[in-house]
Design a protein around this motif. Structure first.
Motif, PDB file in Angstrom:
ATOM      1  N   UNK A  45       0.871  -1.170   0.000  1.00 17.05           N
ATOM      2  CA  UNK A  45       0.000   0.000   0.000  1.00 17.05           C
ATOM      3  C   UNK A  45       0.909   1.221   0.000  1.00 17.05           C
ATOM      4  N   UNK A  46       0.703   2.111  -0.961  1.00 10.81           N
ATOM      5  CA  UNK A  46       1.491   3.333  -1.051  1.00 10.81           C
ATOM      6  C   UNK A  46       0.824   4.392  -0.170  1.00 10.81           C
ATOM      7  N   UNK A  47       1.584   4.945   0.749  1.00  6.17           N
ATOM      8  CA  UNK A  47       1.079   6.020   1.607  1.00  6.17           C
ATOM      9  C   UNK A  47       1.556   7.350   1.017  1.00  6.17           C
ATOM     10  N   UNK A  48       0.844   7.782   0.013  1.00  9.44           N
ATOM     11  CA  UNK A  48       1.219   8.978  -0.742  1.00  9.44           C
ATOM     12  C   UNK A  48       0.467  10.186  -0.208  1.00  9.44           C
ATOM     13  N   UNK A  49       1.185  11.250   0.175  1.00  7.59           N
ATOM     14  CA  UNK A  49       0.488  12.432   0.661  1.00  7.59           C
ATOM     15  C   UNK A  49      -0.252  13.132  -0.472  1.00  7.59           C
ATOM     16  N   UNK A  50      -1.437  13.621  -0.152  1.00 10.85           N
ATOM     17  CA  UNK A  50      -2.264  14.279  -1.163  1.00 10.85           C
ATOM     18  C   UNK A  50      -1.555  15.518  -1.733  1.00 10.85           C
ATOM     19  N   UNK A  51      -0.701  16.129  -0.939  1.00  5.80           N
ATOM     20  CA  UNK A  51       0.008  17.326  -1.400  1.00  5.80           C
ATOM     21  C   UNK A  51       1.406  16.973  -1.891  1.00  5.80           C
ATOM     22  N   UNK A  52       1.503  15.933  -2.700  1.00  5.34           N
ATOM     23  CA  UNK A  52       2.793  15.425  -3.167  1.00  5.34           C
ATOM     24  C   UNK A  52       3.367  16.171  -4.374  1.00  5.34           C
ATOM     25  N   UNK A  56      -2.715  20.582  -8.408  1.00  5.83           N
ATOM     26  CA  UNK A  56      -2.828  22.017  -8.144  1.00  5.83           C
ATOM     27  C   UNK A  56      -3.365  22.223  -6.729  1.00  5.83           C
ATOM     28  N   UNK A  57      -3.229  23.436  -6.226  1.00 10.59           N
ATOM     29  CA  UNK A  57      -3.733  23.765  -4.889  1.00 10.59           C
ATOM     30  C   UNK A  57      -5.242  23.500  -4.803  1.00 10.59           C
ATOM     31  N   UNK A  58      -5.971  23.771  -5.879  1.00  9.09           N
ATOM     32  CA  UNK A  58      -7.416  23.539  -5.892  1.00  9.09           C
ATOM     33  C   UNK A  58      -7.731  22.044  -5.780  1.00  9.09           C
ATOM     34  N   UNK A  59      -6.970  21.225  -6.514  1.00  6.39           N
ATOM     35  CA  UNK A  59      -7.184  19.772  -6.457  1.00  6.39           C
ATOM     36  C   UNK A  59      -6.817  19.221  -5.086  1.00  6.39           C
ATOM     37  N   UNK A  63      -9.365  17.122  -2.909  1.00  5.80           N
ATOM     38  CA  UNK A  63      -9.035  15.765  -2.465  1.00  5.80           C
ATOM     39  C   UNK A  63      -8.962  15.668  -0.947  1.00  5.80           C
ATOM     40  N   UNK A  64      -8.394  16.676  -0.304  1.00  2.45           N
ATOM     41  CA  UNK A  64      -8.303  16.673   1.155  1.00  2.45           C
ATOM     42  C   UNK A  64      -9.686  16.594   1.776  1.00  2.45           C
ATOM     43  N   UNK A  65     -10.606  17.395   1.281  1.00  2.00           N
ATOM     44  CA  UNK A  65     -11.976  17.360   1.783  1.00  2.00           C
ATOM     45  C   UNK A  65     -12.634  16.008   1.553  1.00  2.00           C
ATOM     46  N   UNK A  66     -12.432  15.443   0.381  1.00  2.00           N
ATOM     47  CA  UNK A  66     -13.028  14.146   0.062  1.00  2.00           C
ATOM     48  C   UNK A  66     -12.456  13.043   0.939  1.00  2.00           C
ATOM     49  N   UNK A  67     -11.146  13.073   1.192  1.00  2.00           N
ATOM     50  CA  UNK A  67     -10.525  12.065   2.050  1.00  2.00           C
ATOM     51  C   UNK A  67     -11.070  12.195   3.468  1.00  2.00           C
ATOM     52  N   UNK A  68     -11.099  13.411   3.993  1.00  2.00           N
ATOM     53  CA  UNK A  68     -11.606  13.634   5.359  1.00  2.00           C
ATOM     54  C   UNK A  68     -13.049  13.176   5.513  1.00  2.00           C
ATOM     55  N   UNK A  69     -13.849  13.328   4.463  1.00  2.00           N
ATOM     56  CA  UNK A  69     -15.253  12.922   4.508  1.00  2.00           C
ATOM     57  C   UNK A  69     -15.442  11.416   4.396  1.00  2.00           C
TER      58      UNK A  69
END
Length: 127
Positions: A45-52, A56-59, A63-69
């Motif tokens: 399992x790759x533990x890749x940070x969303x801000x890798x 873009x900052x918008x994406x 994605x951060x919101x979707x992951x948290x939800x």
């Protein structure tokens, strides 16, 4: 995708008991970090940070919101004794959104990682 690699490392290694397979620094910063479940060294399992740096900052914000939800269901893990595994994981601080419940396919519980990704923990009937 995870929100914080350091926190994800702690969750997967210390709470789930996964083993680190690869942990190397990346040229653009961060690390390439993979883990595997005990007894399954061939499935990483790759533990890749969303801000890798790939988005873009918008994406990243989206994605951060979707992951948290809890938008993303990532995998199914099986075990031989779901009730014992459930209690062991709960004692280590793993958050469950569904207690072990008998379903038509076996007994299943649902848990979240520290980012909000959810997983199925299942005990399947013996054939």
């Amino acid at each position: 995708m995870v929100l914080d690699q350091v926190s994800a490392y702690d969750f997967y290694v210390n709470k789930l008991g996964f083993r680190v397979v690869v942990d190397v620094p990346m040229p653009q910063g961060g690390r390439w970090l993979t883990v595997c479940a005990p007894g399954q060294p061939d499935v990483e399992i790759v533990l890749s940070p969303v801000n890798n740096g790939m988005y873009s900052a918008e994406k990243v914000a989206l994605l951060t919101g979707m992951i948290r939800e809890g938008t993303f269901g990532v995998a199914v893990f099986t075990c031989d004794d779901i009730y014992a595994t459930y209690e062991e994981m709960k004692a280590k601080g793993v958050t469950f959104t569904k207690v072990p419940t008998k379903e038509f396919y076996g007994t299943e519980a649902i848990f979240k990682d520290d980012s909000g990704n959810w997983f199925s923990l299942a005990q399947l009937p013996r054939i």
